[in-house]
Design a protein around this motif. Sequence first.
Motif, short mmCIF file in Angstrom:
data_model
loop_
_atom_site.label_atom_id
_atom_site.label_comp_id
_atom_site.label_asym_id
_atom_site.label_seq_id
_atom_site.Cartn_x
_atom_site.Cartn_y
_atom_site.Cartn_z
N ASP A 89 9.58 -4.50 5.64
CA ASP A 89 8.50 -4.88 4.33
C ASP A 89 8.85 -6.40 4.43
OD1 ASP A 89 7.34 -5.35 1.90
OD2 ASP A 89 8.26 -4.06 0.82
N ALA A 90 7.76 -7.08 4.85
CA ALA A 90 7.54 -8.44 4.62
C ALA A 90 6.56 -9.01 3.69
CB ALA A 90 7.56 -9.06 6.05
N GLY A 91 6.37 -8.14 2.50
CA GLY A 91 5.19 -8.39 1.81
C GLY A 91 4.44 -7.35 1.92
N PHE A 92 4.22 -6.85 3.26
CA PHE A 92 3.25 -5.80 3.68
C PHE A 92 4.02 -5.33 4.76
CE2 PHE A 92 1.66 -9.44 6.22
CZ PHE A 92 1.69 -8.68 7.45
N VAL A 93 3.88 -3.88 5.19
CA VAL A 93 4.83 -3.04 5.94
C VAL A 93 4.34 -3.34 7.51
CG1 VAL A 93 5.74 -1.09 6.67
CG2 VAL A 93 5.44 -1.40 4.30
N LEU A 94 5.11 -3.76 8.41
CA LEU A 94 5.01 -3.82 9.85
C LEU A 94 5.79 -2.69 10.60
CD1 LEU A 94 5.41 -7.05 8.93
CD2 LEU A 94 4.66 -7.26 11.11
N THR A 95 5.16 -1.98 11.12
CA THR A 95 5.77 -0.56 12.05
C THR A 95 6.51 -1.08 13.04
OG1 THR A 95 3.72 -0.17 13.17
CG2 THR A 95 4.14 1.05 10.90
N ASP A 96 7.61 -0.26 13.28
CA ASP A 96 8.63 -0.54 14.55
C ASP A 96 8.24 0.94 15.51
OD1 ASP A 96 10.75 -0.77 16.31
OD2 ASP A 96 12.34 0.00 14.81
N GLU A 97 7.19 0.56 15.95
CA GLU A 97 6.90 1.66 17.10
C GLU A 97 7.67 1.83 18.19
OE1 GLU A 97 2.90 0.76 18.22
OE2 GLU A 97 1.98 1.04 16.16
N ASP A 98 8.56 1.01 18.59
CA ASP A 98 9.56 1.03 19.64
C ASP A 98 10.89 1.39 19.16
OD1 ASP A 98 7.64 0.37 21.74
OD2 ASP A 98 7.55 -1.65 21.10
N GLU A 99 10.95 1.80 18.20
CA GLU A 99 12.33 2.08 17.32
C GLU A 99 13.73 1.31 17.71
OE1 GLU A 99 13.17 6.26 18.76
OE2 GLU A 99 11.12 7.08 17.95
N TYR A 100 13.09 -0.09 17.69
CA TYR A 100 14.29 -1.03 17.84
C TYR A 100 15.36 -0.93 16.59
CZ TYR A 100 11.58 -3.74 21.11
OH TYR A 100 10.73 -4.16 22.04
N PHE A 101 14.93 -0.31 15.44
CA PHE A 101 15.61 -0.47 14.21
C PHE A 101 16.67 0.64 13.99
CE2 PHE A 101 11.98 -2.71 11.92
CZ PHE A 101 12.15 -3.92 12.57
N SER A 102 16.18 1.59 15.03
CA SER A 102 17.18 2.87 15.03
C SER A 102 18.71 2.27 15.36
CB SER A 102 16.86 3.87 15.80
OG SER A 102 16.83 3.24 17.26
N GLU A 103 18.74 1.28 16.16
CA GLU A 103 20.07 0.69 16.58
C GLU A 103 20.97 -0.23 15.45
OE1 GLU A 103 20.05 -1.30 20.25
OE2 GLU A 103 18.49 0.04 20.78
N TYR A 104 20.24 -0.19 14.28
CA TYR A 104 20.88 -1.12 13.07
C TYR A 104 20.61 -0.22 11.74
CZ TYR A 104 19.95 -4.76 16.51
OH TYR A 104 20.12 -5.54 17.59
N PRO A 105 21.23 1.05 11.84
CA PRO A 105 21.48 1.71 10.48
C PRO A 105 22.23 1.09 9.37
CG PRO A 105 22.75 2.76 12.18
CD PRO A 105 22.22 1.78 12.84
N TYR A 106 22.94 0.25 9.92
CA TYR A 106 24.01 -0.30 8.73
C TYR A 106 23.28 -1.46 8.01
CZ TYR A 106 24.35 -3.97 12.73
OH TYR A 106 24.13 -4.73 13.62
N LEU A 107 21.79 -1.76 8.53
CA LEU A 107 21.17 -3.06 7.80
C LEU A 107 19.95 -2.17 7.24
CD1 LEU A 107 20.87 -5.54 10.76
CD2 LEU A 107 22.25 -6.00 8.45
N ILE A 108 19.63 -0.93 7.12
CA ILE A 108 18.74 -0.35 6.21
C ILE A 108 18.80 -0.65 4.72
CG2 ILE A 108 17.44 1.92 5.64
CD1 ILE A 108 17.26 1.16 8.85
N GLY A 109 17.72 -1.24 4.27
CA GLY A 109 17.57 -1.39 2.97
C GLY A 109 18.16 -2.86 2.69
N GLU A 110 18.67 -3.78 3.67
CA GLU A 110 18.92 -4.96 3.58
C GLU A 110 17.92 -6.12 3.95
OE1 GLU A 110 22.00 -5.86 2.33
OE2 GLU A 110 22.67 -3.66 2.35
#
Length: 128
Positions: A89-110
Motif C-alpha cells: 500500500d503506497a497510497g494505492f495498492v500495487l499487487t505482488d503477482e510473483d509472490e516476492y513478499f512471501s519471503e518477508y513475513p516478518y515485514l508484513i504490516g511494516e
Amino acid sequence: MIYKALVKGIVPHIEEEVILEVEGVEFTGFSSVYPYEIEVGKKYPVLVGFTILDELVIRENKEETKELERIGLGYQYYIRGVLQENSIDAGFVLTDEDEYFSEYPYLIGEHVEIKVDRVSIEFLRESV
C-alpha cells in the motif's frame, strides 16, 4: 485492487509506456496488453503491479511514507508503503503477482521501501 486510472500520456515511440494517475499519484508504467484502444484524458479500470528484473531490494522505512518515487530519468521506482501479504500500500495498492513478499513475513504490516525496475499496468475489461 482495481482502480480507475486517468491516462495522462501515451509515449508514441515506446508503445507499452503510459503515464497514468491513480488515486492522485502520477507515474509512468508499462502495459503489454491493451484489450481496447486507450486515449489520453479518459479513465480505465486497471490493476497496478511491478516488475523486478534481477533481485528484490526491500528494507524497512522508518519515515513511514507512502509514495512512488521515480529514480532519475529511467523507469525504476522506489515504492514506499505498508507491506501486505501479496501487495504494498503506497497510497494505492500495487499487487505482488510473483509472490516476492512471501519471503518477508516478518515485514508484513511494516513500512518498507522496495526498488523496482518498472511499474506494470494491466488494463481490464471489467468496470470499476
